[in-house]
Design an enzyme around this catalytic site. Structure first.
Site, PDB file in Angstrom:
ATOM      1  N   HIS A   1       0.843  -0.937   0.237  1.00 36.73           N
ATOM      2  CA  HIS A   1       0.098   0.014   0.369  1.00 36.73           C
ATOM      3  C   HIS A   1       1.086   1.033   0.023  1.00 36.73           C
ATOM      4  CE1 HIS A   1      -2.685   2.496   2.179  1.00 36.73           C
ATOM      5  NE2 HIS A   1      -3.914   2.052   1.640  1.00 36.73           N
TER       6      HIS A   1
ATOM      7  N   CYS B   1      -4.699   2.487  -3.650  1.00 34.95           N
ATOM      8  CA  CYS B   1      -3.616   2.740  -3.532  1.00 34.95           C
ATOM      9  C   CYS B   1      -2.296   1.730  -2.963  1.00 34.95           C
ATOM     10  CB  CYS B   1      -3.655   2.741  -1.892  1.00 34.95           C
ATOM     11  SG  CYS B   1      -4.587   4.869  -1.202  1.00 34.95           S
TER      12      CYS B   1
ATOM     13  N   LYS C   1     -10.950  -0.204  10.795  1.00 36.32           N
ATOM     14  CA  LYS C   1     -10.732  -1.216   9.940  1.00 36.32           C
ATOM     15  C   LYS C   1     -10.772  -2.516  10.631  1.00 36.32           C
ATOM     16  CE  LYS C   1      -7.613   0.348   6.330  1.00 36.32           C
ATOM     17  NZ  LYS C   1      -8.268   0.717   5.556  1.00 36.32           N
TER      18      LYS C   1
ATOM     19  N   GLN D   1      -4.475  -4.863   7.287  1.00 38.78           N
ATOM     20  CA  GLN D   1      -5.219  -5.715   6.457  1.00 38.78           C
ATOM     21  C   GLN D   1      -5.350  -7.148   7.514  1.00 38.78           C
ATOM     22  OE1 GLN D   1      -7.594  -4.319   4.948  1.00 38.78           O
ATOM     23  NE2 GLN D   1      -7.161  -2.874   3.880  1.00 38.78           N
TER      24      GLN D   1
ATOM     25  N   ASP E   1       3.004  -3.895   8.359  1.00 40.34           N
ATOM     26  CA  ASP E   1       1.606  -3.520   8.362  1.00 40.34           C
ATOM     27  C   ASP E   1       0.483  -4.216   8.554  1.00 40.34           C
ATOM     28  OD1 ASP E   1      -0.084  -1.916   7.697  1.00 40.34           O
ATOM     29  OD2 ASP E   1       0.559  -1.611   5.122  1.00 40.34           O
TER      30      ASP E   1
END
Lengths: 410, 142
Positions: A123, A364, A226, A203, A200
């Site tokens: 991303h 993105c 999220k 998600q 990261d």
């Protein structure tokens, strides 16, 4: 497992039927953000209506109680991802967390000729901070090639690693192809070369079990919004010894002990060292409620629900001749697709006219296009409250097809 | 101009999307170029205008674009070609009024009237105006 229809009753956005374009709303853009259950909304409102005070800045009970609330939230998060609570630094979200690492760690340790390794599926939030810092210090970004399917494999990481590699930063689950990376295996490779491992989790943390200690990663970042939490709050988790060595990225407010006219500053210890300025306190209270909510359902159950919906959706979508699927085997919360000969944005607009929310574009992840061999895709993404009926609504809408201009002339 | 029916509007848009008349690079370097990209769509376009002696003698565009931006920009090129700068600016202004559901002079918009429903899909207003904003950028100081 849990009863998804019971769970939906806790969400104001789902409890009473909402409409978009006059059609019942079908929200399939959960990789972008998620709806909030009543308990999270109540926690945020509670801050404003019952317990408002700043933290670290008063000798009265309200302020002390806020400090306690913040530390409790750190502990709830720490337990959820298995780290020490002092390793949890609050930020405005995942993007800010990655910037913090790039600037506080990257700028400190990277020298001319060093390398930072990312993947083709990253991303922009995990690419651009590294571009910035690498451009500044004369270091170079290297990209891990994806497997044919789009997976991130330890052996491919090994191919781009060298003694020049100082940092590896990758998403556990990508936001387009959504394969779950073998973080433990990837971390072992990064550490073999003495590089720091940044994960990261934007998600993945909301969908999969995360184990900071067992994976032996050095950093983990994610956002609350999220995972049913408020917007504008997230965290950066780092191994404590590394946090101690890093410089603060943003300074001011109460993150220091003393400073004098000789420009000498003594900063507080982590995590407070990195939390200059008044924190998003309502957000922190909502964040805690969100993690407790997710925990009460069970992250394994959420993951199982994702997979069930994924398998169901793939089976149905595969029967449609006009749909191209880009991540058939990911078994996560994201399916990326296109309708043959229809521009992704035009398809998303047509779906909008039918009340269905999906994302279209590059999501993105702008260097992934070469791999996908298409300039844009549609992405549908599920969460713990998504139902099979909602998948059916999407499948039926795609089956109906229709002209892209129906969106404007019906 | 007779009122366009929905079917007519649809076929105008589809026609200009499937077979744009003006989607190509500028034939020479005398054209002024503005690059536009959208933050909510894939649209990534160059718009070229050739302005000579206060007349827009030619207009064309190229790049990656969705149906709405392709068709609307293509129709704009048709409308602007041959107009003087002030008339060109007036047409662009009237188009913006129409897109934003304000009063507008429909006598100058011809096929661009097909975009009268754009506000039904508010997220696509940017697509329907991207080429027009680029042309405006080139003409505004003239």
């Amino acid at each position: 497992m849990y009863d998804v229809y019971e769970i939906r009753k806790q969400f104001p956005m789902l409890r009473e039927q909402k409409y978009m374009q006059g059609k019942p709303l079908v929200f399939l853009d959960n990789a972008s953000t998620t709806f909030k259950p009543q308990c999270v909304i109540d926690a945020v409102v509670k801050y404003y209506s019952e317990v408002t005070a700043n933290s670290h800045r008063g000798d009265y009970d309200l302020c002390y109680n806020m400090d306690v609330e913040i530390e409790k939230t750190r502990k709830v998060i720490a337990k959820f991802v298995n780290c020490d609570f002092k390793e949890v630094v609050f930020t405005s979200g995942d993007t800010m967390s990655l910037n913090l690492i790039a600037y506080s760690l990257g700028r400190k340790i990277l020298k001319k000729g060093d390398e930072v390794v990312l993947s083709y599926a990253e991303h922009s939030s995990d690419i651009l901070p590294w571009y910035q810092v690498c451009n500044e210090v004369g270091a170079e970004v290297k990209l891990i090639p994806l497997s044919e399917k789009g997976e991130l494999l330890p052996e491919n990481l090994d191919k781009v690693m060298s003694n020049k590699t100082k940092i590896v930063s990758i998403a556990n689950v990508g936001n387009v192809l959504a394969y779950t990376a073998n973080i433990k295996g990837l971390t072992a490779v990064a550490h073999k070369y003495g590089a720091y491992m940044v994960v990261d989790g934007a998600q993945s943390v909301p969908h999969n079990k995360t184990d900071f200690k067992d994976w032996d990663i050095d950093f983990l970042t994610f956002s609350a919004h999220k995972m049913c939490g408020p917007t504008g709050i997230g965290c950066m988790i780092g191994k404590y010894s590394i946090l101690e060595m890093m410089d603060p990225f943003i300074v001011g407010g109460g993150n220091n002990v003393t400073f004098n006219t000789n420009q000498q500053v003594d900063y507080l210890e982590p995590p407070v060292k990195f939390e200059a300025g008044t924190l998003n306190l309502a957000g922190i209270m909502g964040f805690k409620a969100a993690v407790e909510f997710i925990d009460s359902i069970g992250i394994e159950n959420i993951h199982k629900h994702d997979q069930e919906l994924f398998d169901y959706a793939i089976e149905k979508l595969s029967q449609l001749d006009n749909v191209i699927i880009y991540n058939k085997e990911a078994r996560g919360g994201v399916i990326t697709f296109n309708v043959k000969d229809v521009f992704a944005q035009d398809e998303a607009t047509l779906l909008n006219s039918k009340g269905i929310a999906v994302r279209s574009g590059q999501h993105c992840a702008k260097i992934l296009n070469g791999f996908l061999k298409t300039p844009a895709t549609c992405r549908m993404s599920t969460y713990l409250y998504t139902t099979k009926e909602e998948i059916d609504a999407l499948v039926n809408a795609l089956k109906e097809g229709g002209n892209i201009l129906d969106a404007y002339f019906n | 101009m007779p009122t366009l029916t929905n079917d007519m509007m649809r076929s105008i848009i589809l026609d200009h999307y499937s077979h744009p008349l003006n989607k190509h690079d500028a034939p020479n370097s005398n054209y002024e170029k503005v690059h536009m990209h959208s933050d909510n769509c894939i649209d990534d376009l160059d718009i070229f205008l050739l302005v000579e002696n206060n007349i827009i003698t030619d207009a064309c565009f190229n790049g990656v674009a969705c149906a709405i931006s392709t068709a609307s920009t293509d129709i704009m090129c048709e409308l602007l070609r041959g107009k003087n700068v002030d008339d060109g600016k007036y047409i662009i202004e009237q188009y913006h009024h129409m897109i934003h559901e304000e009063e507008f002079d429909e006598s100058v918009l011809e096929e661009a009237l097909a975009f009268i429903n754009t506000s039904k899909q508010a997220a696509r207003i940017r697509c329907a105006t991207i080429g027009w904003n680029a042309a405006d950028e080139i003409l505004k100081d003239k």
